[in-house]
Design a protein around this motif. Sequence first.
Motif, PDB file in Angstrom:
ATOM      1  N   GLY A 114      51.749  33.238  31.238  1.00 30.76           N
ATOM      2  CA  GLY A 114      51.369  33.914  32.466  1.00 30.76           C
ATOM      3  C   GLY A 114      51.050  35.377  32.234  1.00 30.76           C
ATOM      4  O   GLY A 114      50.110  35.923  32.827  1.00 30.76           O
ATOM      5  N   ARG A 115      51.793  36.026  31.340  1.00 33.42           N
ATOM      6  CA  ARG A 115      51.587  37.449  31.084  1.00 33.42           C
ATOM      7  C   ARG A 115      50.306  37.716  30.294  1.00 33.42           C
ATOM      8  O   ARG A 115      49.795  38.841  30.298  1.00 33.42           O
ATOM      9  CB  ARG A 115      52.791  38.040  30.348  1.00 33.42           C
ATOM     10  CG  ARG A 115      54.057  37.996  31.182  1.00 33.42           C
ATOM     11  CD  ARG A 115      55.183  38.774  30.529  1.00 33.42           C
ATOM     12  NE  ARG A 115      54.879  40.206  30.493  1.00 33.42           N
ATOM     13  CZ  ARG A 115      55.067  41.037  31.496  1.00 33.42           C
ATOM     14  NH1 ARG A 115      55.531  40.577  32.656  1.00 33.42           N
ATOM     15  NH2 ARG A 115      54.781  42.304  31.380  1.00 33.42           N
ATOM     16  N   ILE A 116      49.775  36.704  29.643  1.00 34.87           N
ATOM     17  CA  ILE A 116      48.480  36.856  28.970  1.00 34.87           C
ATOM     18  C   ILE A 116      47.384  37.114  30.010  1.00 34.87           C
ATOM     19  O   ILE A 116      46.494  37.942  29.811  1.00 34.87           O
ATOM     20  CB  ILE A 116      48.146  35.597  28.137  1.00 34.87           C
ATOM     21  CG1 ILE A 116      49.059  35.514  26.915  1.00 34.87           C
ATOM     22  CG2 ILE A 116      46.678  35.614  27.701  1.00 34.87           C
ATOM     23  CD1 ILE A 116      48.863  34.262  26.092  1.00 34.87           C
ATOM     24  N   ILE A 121      46.743  45.653  31.991  1.00 31.80           N
ATOM     25  CA  ILE A 121      45.376  45.827  31.488  1.00 31.80           C
ATOM     26  C   ILE A 121      44.437  44.794  32.097  1.00 31.80           C
ATOM     27  O   ILE A 121      43.378  45.127  32.636  1.00 31.80           O
ATOM     28  CB  ILE A 121      45.348  45.732  29.948  1.00 31.80           C
ATOM     29  CG1 ILE A 121      46.180  46.869  29.337  1.00 31.80           C
ATOM     30  CG2 ILE A 121      43.905  45.780  29.428  1.00 31.80           C
ATOM     31  CD1 ILE A 121      46.293  46.802  27.828  1.00 31.80           C
ATOM     32  N   ILE A 122      44.819  43.529  32.022  1.00 33.42           N
ATOM     33  CA  ILE A 122      43.965  42.449  32.523  1.00 33.42           C
ATOM     34  C   ILE A 122      43.743  42.567  34.031  1.00 33.42           C
ATOM     35  O   ILE A 122      42.658  42.248  34.535  1.00 33.42           O
ATOM     36  CB  ILE A 122      44.576  41.073  32.179  1.00 33.42           C
ATOM     37  CG1 ILE A 122      44.672  40.907  30.672  1.00 33.42           C
ATOM     38  CG2 ILE A 122      43.727  39.953  32.758  1.00 33.42           C
ATOM     39  CD1 ILE A 122      43.344  40.979  29.950  1.00 33.42           C
ATOM     40  N   LYS A 124      43.260  45.182  35.735  1.00 32.19           N
ATOM     41  CA  LYS A 124      42.149  46.122  35.940  1.00 32.19           C
ATOM     42  C   LYS A 124      40.810  45.466  35.598  1.00 32.19           C
ATOM     43  O   LYS A 124      39.772  45.799  36.186  1.00 32.19           O
ATOM     44  CB  LYS A 124      42.358  47.377  35.101  1.00 32.19           C
ATOM     45  CG  LYS A 124      43.560  48.214  35.521  1.00 32.19           C
ATOM     46  CD  LYS A 124      43.698  49.439  34.659  1.00 32.19           C
ATOM     47  CE  LYS A 124      44.868  50.310  35.116  1.00 32.19           C
ATOM     48  NZ  LYS A 124      46.163  49.642  34.996  1.00 32.19           N
ATOM     49  N   VAL A 125      40.823  44.540  34.639  1.00 31.13           N
ATOM     50  CA  VAL A 125      39.600  43.817  34.276  1.00 31.13           C
ATOM     51  C   VAL A 125      39.103  42.989  35.455  1.00 31.13           C
ATOM     52  O   VAL A 125      37.899  42.919  35.728  1.00 31.13           O
ATOM     53  CB  VAL A 125      39.845  42.920  33.043  1.00 31.13           C
ATOM     54  CG1 VAL A 125      38.631  42.019  32.774  1.00 31.13           C
ATOM     55  CG2 VAL A 125      40.158  43.763  31.816  1.00 31.13           C
ATOM     56  N   TYR A 126      40.033  42.354  36.181  1.00 32.35           N
ATOM     57  CA  TYR A 126      39.649  41.559  37.350  1.00 32.35           C
ATOM     58  C   TYR A 126      38.959  42.432  38.397  1.00 32.35           C
ATOM     59  O   TYR A 126      37.965  42.021  39.010  1.00 32.35           O
ATOM     60  CB  TYR A 126      40.881  40.896  37.969  1.00 32.35           C
ATOM     61  CG  TYR A 126      41.542  39.860  37.083  1.00 32.35           C
ATOM     62  CD1 TYR A 126      40.784  38.913  36.408  1.00 32.35           C
ATOM     63  CD2 TYR A 126      42.923  39.827  36.926  1.00 32.35           C
ATOM     64  CE1 TYR A 126      41.379  37.964  35.596  1.00 32.35           C
ATOM     65  CE2 TYR A 126      43.541  38.872  36.124  1.00 32.35           C
ATOM     66  CZ  TYR A 126      42.757  37.946  35.453  1.00 32.35           C
ATOM     67  OH  TYR A 126      43.340  37.004  34.648  1.00 32.35           O
ATOM     68  N   LEU A 127      39.465  43.638  38.599  1.00 33.32           N
ATOM     69  CA  LEU A 127      38.844  44.562  39.550  1.00 33.32           C
ATOM     70  C   LEU A 127      37.453  44.963  39.073  1.00 33.32           C
ATOM     71  O   LEU A 127      36.507  45.027  39.875  1.00 33.32           O
ATOM     72  CB  LEU A 127      39.722  45.799  39.723  1.00 33.32           C
ATOM     73  CG  LEU A 127      39.204  46.873  40.682  1.00 33.32           C
ATOM     74  CD1 LEU A 127      39.014  46.299  42.085  1.00 33.32           C
ATOM     75  CD2 LEU A 127      40.153  48.069  40.714  1.00 33.32           C
ATOM     76  N   LEU A 128      37.304  45.189  37.782  1.00 31.54           N
ATOM     77  CA  LEU A 128      36.003  45.534  37.206  1.00 31.54           C
ATOM     78  C   LEU A 128      35.011  44.391  37.377  1.00 31.54           C
ATOM     79  O   LEU A 128      33.828  44.618  37.669  1.00 31.54           O
ATOM     80  CB  LEU A 128      36.167  45.882  35.723  1.00 31.54           C
ATOM     81  CG  LEU A 128      34.905  46.283  34.966  1.00 31.54           C
ATOM     82  CD1 LEU A 128      34.289  47.543  35.571  1.00 31.54           C
ATOM     83  CD2 LEU A 128      35.208  46.510  33.484  1.00 31.54           C
ATOM     84  N   LEU A 129      35.488  43.157  37.215  1.00 33.75           N
ATOM     85  CA  LEU A 129      34.619  41.996  37.397  1.00 33.75           C
ATOM     86  C   LEU A 129      34.148  41.879  38.846  1.00 33.75           C
ATOM     87  O   LEU A 129      32.989  41.539  39.102  1.00 33.75           O
ATOM     88  CB  LEU A 129      35.356  40.720  36.989  1.00 33.75           C
ATOM     89  CG  LEU A 129      35.567  40.504  35.487  1.00 33.75           C
ATOM     90  CD1 LEU A 129      36.426  39.273  35.242  1.00 33.75           C
ATOM     91  CD2 LEU A 129      34.235  40.358  34.777  1.00 33.75           C
ATOM     92  N   SER A 226      41.127  36.383  41.551  1.00 30.42           N
ATOM     93  CA  SER A 226      40.847  37.019  40.259  1.00 30.42           C
ATOM     94  C   SER A 226      40.209  36.023  39.297  1.00 30.42           C
ATOM     95  O   SER A 226      39.230  36.335  38.614  1.00 30.42           O
ATOM     96  CB  SER A 226      42.143  37.572  39.662  1.00 30.42           C
ATOM     97  OG  SER A 226      42.698  38.575  40.490  1.00 30.42           O
ATOM     98  N   PHE A 227      40.749  34.811  39.263  1.00 31.55           N
ATOM     99  CA  PHE A 227      40.166  33.773  38.411  1.00 31.55           C
ATOM    100  C   PHE A 227      38.756  33.416  38.882  1.00 31.55           C
ATOM    101  O   PHE A 227      37.869  33.125  38.068  1.00 31.55           O
ATOM    102  CB  PHE A 227      41.059  32.533  38.411  1.00 31.55           C
ATOM    103  CG  PHE A 227      42.131  32.568  37.349  1.00 31.55           C
ATOM    104  CD1 PHE A 227      42.605  33.775  36.859  1.00 31.55           C
ATOM    105  CD2 PHE A 227      42.678  31.403  36.846  1.00 31.55           C
ATOM    106  CE1 PHE A 227      43.590  33.812  35.882  1.00 31.55           C
ATOM    107  CE2 PHE A 227      43.661  31.425  35.858  1.00 31.55           C
ATOM    108  CZ  PHE A 227      44.122  32.632  35.381  1.00 31.55           C
ATOM    109  N   GLU A 228      38.541  33.432  40.182  1.00 35.44           N
ATOM    110  CA  GLU A 228      37.211  33.126  40.714  1.00 35.44           C
ATOM    111  C   GLU A 228      36.191  34.185  40.302  1.00 35.44           C
ATOM    112  O   GLU A 228      35.015  33.865  40.087  1.00 35.44           O
ATOM    113  CB  GLU A 228      37.274  33.030  42.239  1.00 35.44           C
ATOM    114  CG  GLU A 228      37.979  31.776  42.732  1.00 35.44           C
ATOM    115  CD  GLU A 228      38.126  31.735  44.238  1.00 35.44           C
ATOM    116  OE1 GLU A 228      38.380  30.637  44.785  1.00 35.44           O
ATOM    117  OE2 GLU A 228      38.000  32.801  44.882  1.00 35.44           O
TER     118      GLU A 228
END
Length: 394
Positions: A114-116, A121-122, A124-129, A226-228
Motif C-alpha cells: 500500500g505504501r508503494i 511523493i506518489i 503529489k504525482v497523482y495531483l500532477l496527473l 487517483s488511480f483513475e
Amino acid sequence: MKVSLQSEITLYPLSIRKDKKNYIVEEPISGDFFELPEISVDAIQRLEKGENLAAIEKALKEHYPEEEVDIIEFVEQLVELGLVQLVDGVQVHREKEKQAKSESGFLWIPQWMGRIFFNSIINKVYLLLLVSNIFILILNPEFFPHYKDIFLFDSMMLNVLTYLLISLVLIVIHEFGHILAIRSHDLPAKLSIGNRLIFIVFETDLTQAWKLDPKKRNILYLAGMSFEQIILFLSFIFMLLYPNASFVGIVSIIVLDIFIKSIYQCCFYMKTDVYYVVENVTGCYNLMESGKVYLRSFLKKQRKSAKDHKEMFQDEWNLVRIYSVFYIIGVFLTLLLTVVYFIPQLYYMITTVYLNIMGAGDRAAFWDAIAFLIQTMLMLILLVYLARKKRREN
C-alpha cells in the motif's frame, strides 16, 4: 434498566482522539465511531475514573456553565449507543457484534504494498496527473467524450456488454485504490456491492479511517480517483500517439466512463468521495443532513428566519449555506449529464432496437435486439434488488 444518580456505570474500553472541532470516540468491540463534543468526552473520562454521577453532573455544570447538563439522560444515550457495559453490576444487553469480517478485510495485502502507491511523493504525482489531464483535454478538445463512443459495434448487446465490462474493470481499479490506501496504514477494509442512482457500484468500507488524522483520511477518500487519473493519462497518451489505431474505440469508452464518474464525484447531493473530503476538511460531518434541512425550509410556507437557521446550525451556518449552493449545482450537473449523454444514448439504443425488432435489419439483428431487451430487464431487476436491500439495511 433504570439509571439514577446513585447508579454505578461501567463503560466498554473506549479510544478517544481529538479531531478538528470535536472528538472521535471508538468502541473497539463493535468497531463503531462517534463524534462527541468536549463536554461529553469530559463526562466519559470521569465515568472511566469511577466518579459517581452526582459528582460528575456537579463538575460539568461548573466547568460548562453555558451548557444544559443532565447526566442521567447522557448515560441513557450512552446505553443506546452501546457504550455502556454494566449498570449497577448488571450486564447491559446489546445486539452489536464484533465486526470480524471488517477486521479481517484484505489483511493479506501487506502494508508495504500500500505504501508503494500511497506516500508523500506518489501523492503529489497523482495531483500532477490530474492537472496534466485537464490541460491535455483543453488542448485537444477532440478528446472530449461523445455519447456515441460506447457504440463500437453493430450489435447493441455487444456494445452494452463491452461498456459494462470496461466500467466494471474501472470500478474494481477505483475501489482497489481505496483498499491499497487504507492498507498503507495497516488498517482493514471491507468491499460490498450497491447502487448509486442507476449505476451498480462496489463500495469500500473506510470506517476504520476514523482512526487516522483528517489529513490522512483525505488520501484514503481520493485514492480511487487517483488511480483513475493514471488510467486517464495513459489513455490520452495513447490517443495522442496512435489516433488511428483500431483500439482507440476502447480507449474512448474508458475516457467517457472516467469523465462521467468524475463529474458525478462533484454531485454533492450524494455522498461521493469528494463529498467526504469536503466534510473532512471542514470538520462538519453532517453537511448533507444540515443542507437538506436548510434547503427544505425554502419549500415551506412558513420559512425560518436567518436568525433561526443560525441557531440551528450554530458555527456551521456559513458552511451549510455554501454546501447548499453546491448541492443544487450537483443536481444541475446530473441533469446536464442526462441531457448530453444518457438521453441521447437511450434514444439511440431504443430506436435501433425497435427498428431491428420491426424487421429493419437481418435475422441476426432481430435476435440481438431480443437479447438486449432481456439483458436490460436483468439489469433492472438487479438494481431493484440492490435498492431494496439498501433500504432494509438503513
